[in-house]
Design a protein around this motif. Structure first.
Motif, short mmCIF file in Angstrom:
data_model
loop_
_atom_site.label_atom_id
_atom_site.label_comp_id
_atom_site.label_asym_id
_atom_site.label_seq_id
_atom_site.Cartn_x
_atom_site.Cartn_y
_atom_site.Cartn_z
N GLU A 12 0.98 -1.34 0.09
CA GLU A 12 0.01 -0.16 -0.10
C GLU A 12 0.79 1.22 0.04
OE1 GLU A 12 -3.34 2.19 2.77
OE2 GLU A 12 -2.25 0.61 3.35
N THR A 13 0.90 2.25 -0.93
CA THR A 13 1.76 2.94 -1.18
C THR A 13 1.16 4.25 -0.29
OG1 THR A 13 0.88 3.95 -3.40
CG2 THR A 13 2.69 2.34 -3.48
N ALA A 14 0.98 3.98 0.91
CA ALA A 14 0.41 4.87 2.00
C ALA A 14 1.00 4.49 3.28
CB ALA A 14 -0.91 5.14 1.95
N PRO A 15 1.04 5.34 4.03
CA PRO A 15 1.77 4.76 5.54
C PRO A 15 1.00 4.32 6.42
CG PRO A 15 1.41 7.22 5.50
CD PRO A 15 0.99 6.69 4.27
N THR A 16 -0.53 4.06 6.34
CA THR A 16 -1.32 3.67 7.00
C THR A 16 -1.57 2.22 6.96
OG1 THR A 16 -3.04 4.82 6.39
CG2 THR A 16 -2.05 5.93 8.13
N ARG A 17 -2.11 1.49 7.84
CA ARG A 17 -2.83 0.29 7.50
C ARG A 17 -3.90 -0.15 6.97
NH1 ARG A 17 -3.12 -1.33 13.61
NH2 ARG A 17 -3.46 1.01 13.67
N SER A 18 -4.40 -1.06 6.32
CA SER A 18 -5.69 -1.39 5.54
C SER A 18 -6.01 -2.53 5.63
CB SER A 18 -5.80 -0.58 4.13
OG SER A 18 -6.94 -0.94 3.74
N ASP B 267 -1.75 -1.27 -3.74
CA ASP B 267 -1.36 -0.89 -5.27
C ASP B 267 -0.70 -2.00 -5.98
OD1 ASP B 267 -1.03 1.85 -3.21
OD2 ASP B 267 -2.41 1.65 -4.97
N TYR B 268 0.20 -2.86 -5.56
CA TYR B 268 0.78 -3.62 -5.82
C TYR B 268 1.04 -5.09 -5.02
CZ TYR B 268 2.93 0.31 -7.87
OH TYR B 268 3.07 1.66 -8.64
N TRP B 269 0.67 -6.20 -6.02
CA TRP B 269 0.49 -7.51 -5.28
C TRP B 269 2.04 -8.52 -5.89
CZ3 TRP B 269 -3.44 -8.89 -1.98
CH2 TRP B 269 -4.30 -7.85 -2.11
N GLY B 270 2.30 -9.46 -5.31
CA GLY B 270 3.31 -10.34 -5.43
C GLY B 270 2.36 -11.48 -6.05
N GLN B 271 3.08 -12.57 -6.67
CA GLN B 271 2.54 -13.66 -7.38
C GLN B 271 1.82 -14.78 -6.12
OE1 GLN B 271 1.89 -13.84 -10.65
NE2 GLN B 271 2.36 -11.82 -10.55
#
Length: 122
Positions: A97-103, A110-114
């Protein structure tokens, strides 16, 4: 690039540690999350950690058994899993997550691994 590792076939009650290395971007300023998806099911939130690794949250299904941690020097996030059960069998995904806070929401990432496969035998 987001690359997970550490999955495998284990027996009930075993432990595993998953790793996720992130290259590019500003890892130290990002929150991170772990999710999993079992065959025929939707993606399930497991754990999230904030940018500096000081705050983490967990799904009820794994609270007390799984621990997320973040190493900003190594650009790596970990998921330590203990007391594994057959119902933990799934493909495990790391997300950025290209933001500092948890979700808790996969839509905020925004980006995921395989993914890396974890199979727990009974």
């Amino acid at each position: 690039q987001v690359v997970e590792s550490g999955g495998g076939l284990v027996q009930t009650g075993a432990s595993l540690r998953l790793s996720c290395v992130v290259s590019g971007g500003s890892f130290s300023s990002y929150a991170m999350g772990w999710f999993r998806q079992a065959p025929g099911k939707g993606r399930e939130f497991l754990a999230t950690i904030n940018w500096n690794g000081e705050n983490a949250s967990y799904a009820d299904s794994v609270k007390g058994r799984f621990t997320i941690s973040k190493d900003n020097l190594e650009n790596t996030v970990y998921l330590q899993m203990t007391s594994l059960q057959p119902e933990d069998t799934a493909r495990y995904y790391c997300a950025v997550e290209t933001a500092p806070t948890r979700s808790w929401s996969e839509h905020d990432y925004d980006y995921w691994g395989q993914g890396t496969q974890v199979t727990v035998s009974s």
